[in-house]
Design a protein around this motif. Structure first.
Motif, short mmCIF file in Angstrom:
data_model
loop_
_atom_site.label_atom_id
_atom_site.label_comp_id
_atom_site.label_asym_id
_atom_site.label_seq_id
_atom_site.Cartn_x
_atom_site.Cartn_y
_atom_site.Cartn_z
N ILE A 41 13.47 41.29 49.44
CA ILE A 41 14.01 42.73 49.57
C ILE A 41 13.24 43.20 50.79
CG2 ILE A 41 14.05 44.91 48.55
CD1 ILE A 41 13.88 43.74 45.97
N ILE A 287 14.12 50.11 44.73
CA ILE A 287 14.80 48.74 44.81
C ILE A 287 14.12 47.85 43.92
CG2 ILE A 287 16.00 47.19 46.31
CD1 ILE A 287 15.33 49.05 48.74
N VAL A 293 18.03 38.73 43.03
CA VAL A 293 17.07 38.58 43.91
C VAL A 293 16.37 37.32 43.75
CG1 VAL A 293 14.98 39.46 44.84
CG2 VAL A 293 16.64 41.27 43.96
#
Length: 526
Positions: A41, A287, A293
């Motif tokens: 991220i 987030i 992810v």
């Protein structure tokens, strides 16, 4: 002609607690957490934003079998977490309370290896007033001339919890008072366009109502910081393991959970007026890590050797259990004597020679010990690097402590037992409910809080309120941690500096076979 504009993002990690790989060390099942996923991220956000600042808010180098194995067996090597923070080009980090858990040499080595400054204005060396681990603040200037000041502070409650040998020569100034002083200094002496405070601490009041959410201790002061100090634009928080993205009294605040569950992000938009950048808007968000992810392969590769050695160590067989030491319901464990808790207390009594002991079930996810016990089982059930102290307390101190334990329970309108919200919100504190061995006691939770200890004796004789007793407990509790103020500053009769996980392993290795036992010395009446 439109004014020149720019956007800056500030990214925060906090309370990573040594989590790199997205796994649960109990069974190696994948979880949506860990720095390897957070790194993905971070890199994505950097690709989308020209200007960024990356800050760790503390409690990063302790907390998993990986960091424990490193601290105990590989301290001469580079710190695996610092390696990763360096590789990810963190701009700074703040000292957290758990940074001290593995001792002063390890934290100092971590600071020395870091390619970024560690900030904590209120942790100072003796009477010198010098910051112990790095500058109290930094000012970062970007190529467009934008200047951001970042002040780092830490909850000053560390002496209430930490092994005194780990903090020799250090003083911990009140975080709120220190923040006021240093912000005044920065305002008078620095040229900046944005003021950020990164505080390893949390909120003592509800953000929306202002109602006090915890006992008046001073451990968390973020609410007061937002209300009593002028000029702060952004407050990064942690310590409480909460998920917060909000605004409080005009200050943008964020707290990104724990173990790498989320990345805190603040977007600040600036316009240039008369040659100087002015903040036009500021917003925060979390987030969160999810299945979409992917863990960053480079981060995993960097930590691969440490992880492999840790996994081998975790699977070492230690002992065999005869009987049942498993857990199916954490609440049931706290309602009556249980073989696992009795075993922990027996280990403490064996190591210390004390005849009275108290311990806790530290994690509601603990599953106890199966027939074959490995190091993985031990560190999964006793999750903190606690050492032990034998302190001398009065019978009254003992009763007062047990009344705190008894306040853990509530009865709902149907008479069903519940956990008191004070032990669950805003941060779960189930570890602050202790269970004792060497005494006999009963709680009647139908009685008002403070009047629930209805039996307290030793070998059938009532505990005398003015008589002194030696009790072994972990160093956190012996220092008064968890609002057990009756234990604070009591005479220390003996200290055992070996971590409890090692004591448990050594106890088992010596005996090879452990018999589950339960003398039912206490119970909860409802």
């Amino acid at each position: 002609m439109e004014n020149e504009r720019c956007e800056l993002i500030i990214m925060e990690t906090s309370d990573l607690h040594g989590n790199v790989f997205p796994i649960n060390y109990r069974d190696n099942e994948e979880v949506n957490a860990g720095l390897a996923k957070i790194a993905t991220i971070i890199k994505s956000e950097r690709e989308k934003n020209q200007y960024s600042l990356l800050i760790d808010n503390g409690d990063v180098i302790q907390g998993t079998p990986l960091t424990y194995y490193y601290a105990k067996f590989l301290p001469e090597k580079k710190n695996p977490l610092v390696n990763l923070l360096n590789d990810l080009n963190y701009d700074c980090a703040v000292i957290g309370n758990h940074e001290f858990n593995y001792g002063s040499e390890l934290i100092q080595a971590a600071v020395n290896e870091s390619q970024f400054p560690w900030l904590s204005a209120n942790i100072i060396i003796g009477e010198t007033k010098e910051s112990a681990f790095g500058p109290p603040y930094l000012v970062k200037e970007f190529e467009n001339g934008l200047r951001v000041a970042v002040l780092g502070i830490t909850t000053h409650f560390i002496p209430n919890w930490e092994n005194p040998n780990h903090i020799v020569g250090l003083q911990f100034e009140d975080a709120l008072a220190c923040a006021k002083r240093w912000i005044d200094y920065i305002q008078k002496n620095e040229d900046y366009d944005l003021l950020v405070v990164s505080y390893h601490g949390g909120f003592e009041r509800d953000l929306s109502t202002g109602e006090r959410g915890e006992a008046v201790t001073g451990e968390n002061q973020a609410y007061a910081i937002c209300h009593e100090i002028e000029g702060i634009d952004i407050l990064l928080t942690g310590h409480q393991h909460r998920m917060i993205a909000d605004t409080l009294n005009g200050v943008t605040v964020v707290q990104p959970g724990y173990n790498g569950q989320a990345l805190g992000k603040v977007k600040a938009v600036f316009e240039k007026f008369e040659g100087k950048w002015a903040l036009k808007s500021c917003s925060s968000q979390l987030i969160e890590v999810d299945h979409s992810v992917q863990a960053d392969p480079h981060i995993l590769k960097m930590t691969e050797k440490y992880e492999k050695d840790t996994q081998i160590w975790l699977d070492q067989p230690i002992a065999k259990i005869i009987g049942d030491m498993t857990i199916s319901d954490a609440l049931e464990v706290r309602l009556g004597d249980h073989p696992l808790i009795e075993f922990f207390n027996h280990v403490q009594m064996d190591a210390s020679g004390a005849r009275i002991s108290s311990t806790a079930l530290f994690d509601n996810r603990s599953r106890g010990f199966q027939e074959q016990v490995t190091m993985r089982d031990i560190v999964s059930n006793y999750i903190y690097p606690n050492t032990l102290k034998v302190i001398r307390i009065t019978g009254q101190d003992m009763k007062d402590a047990l009344e705190i334990c008894a306040s853990y329970f509530m009865l709902d309108k149907d008479g069903e037992i519940q956990v008191n919200p004070a032990f669950a919100e805003p941060k779960p504190q189930h570890y602050n409910y202790d269970m004792w061995e060497g005494i006999e006691y009963e709680f009647d939770i139908r009685n008002p809080i403070g009047e629930r200890v209805v039996k307290l004796s030793i070998k059938g004789d009532p505990v005398q309120m003015k008589v002194e007793y030696d009790v072994v407990m972990n160093n956190y509790r012996a220092g008064g941690g968890g609002n057990y103020n009756m234990f604070k500053d009591k005479p220390v009769i003996k200290e055992i500096q070996t971590d409890m996980t090692e004591l448990i392993a050594n106890f088992m290795l010596k005996r090879k076979t452990i018999y589950a036992s339960c003398d039912h010395n206490w119970k909860v009446v409802r």
